[in-house]
Design a protein around this motif. Sequence first.
Motif, mmCIF file in Angstrom:
data_model
loop_
_atom_site.group_PDB
_atom_site.id
_atom_site.type_symbol
_atom_site.label_atom_id
_atom_site.label_comp_id
_atom_site.label_asym_id
_atom_site.label_seq_id
_atom_site.Cartn_x
_atom_site.Cartn_y
_atom_site.Cartn_z
ATOM 1 N N ASP A 1 0.829 -1.211 0.000
ATOM 2 C CA ASP A 1 0.000 0.000 0.000
ATOM 3 C C ASP A 1 0.864 1.263 0.000
ATOM 4 N N GLU A 2 1.946 1.259 0.746
ATOM 5 C CA GLU A 2 2.853 2.403 0.760
ATOM 6 C C GLU A 2 3.502 2.594 -0.616
ATOM 7 N N ASN B 1 1.134 4.153 -3.166
ATOM 8 C CA ASN B 1 0.808 5.570 -2.961
ATOM 9 C C ASN B 1 1.964 6.507 -3.244
ATOM 10 N N ILE B 2 3.118 6.010 -3.610
ATOM 11 C CA ILE B 2 4.279 6.859 -3.887
ATOM 12 C C ILE B 2 3.989 7.879 -4.983
ATOM 13 N N LEU C 1 1.311 9.337 -5.718
ATOM 14 C CA LEU C 1 0.276 10.263 -5.297
ATOM 15 C C LEU C 1 0.728 11.242 -4.213
ATOM 16 N N LYS C 2 1.931 11.037 -3.694
ATOM 17 C CA LYS C 2 2.444 11.903 -2.631
ATOM 18 C C LYS C 2 2.807 13.274 -3.182
ATOM 19 N N ASP C 3 2.454 14.296 -2.426
ATOM 20 C CA ASP C 3 2.862 15.663 -2.769
ATOM 21 C C ASP C 3 4.119 16.010 -1.999
ATOM 22 N N GLU C 4 5.006 16.657 -2.681
ATOM 23 C CA GLU C 4 6.258 17.028 -2.003
ATOM 24 C C GLU C 4 6.146 18.411 -1.427
#
Length: 50
Positions: free
Chosen positions: A40-41, A44-45, A47-50
């Motif tokens: 799951d992690e 979601n990589i 989709l992560k906002d920096e």
Amino acid sequence: MEVYNAMRHFADSWGLLAMALFFIGAIFFTLRPGSKKIADEAANIPLKDE
């Protein structure tokens, strides 16, 4: 022709065994306890906002 027969014999016996063990190991690695959280992690990589 002798090398061909030896390689064919190896692929028919030990090569098949190696591929079967690799397949079983890949299935076990995927379905092992605790792998859902890691998967799951990883999913979601992007989709992560920096």
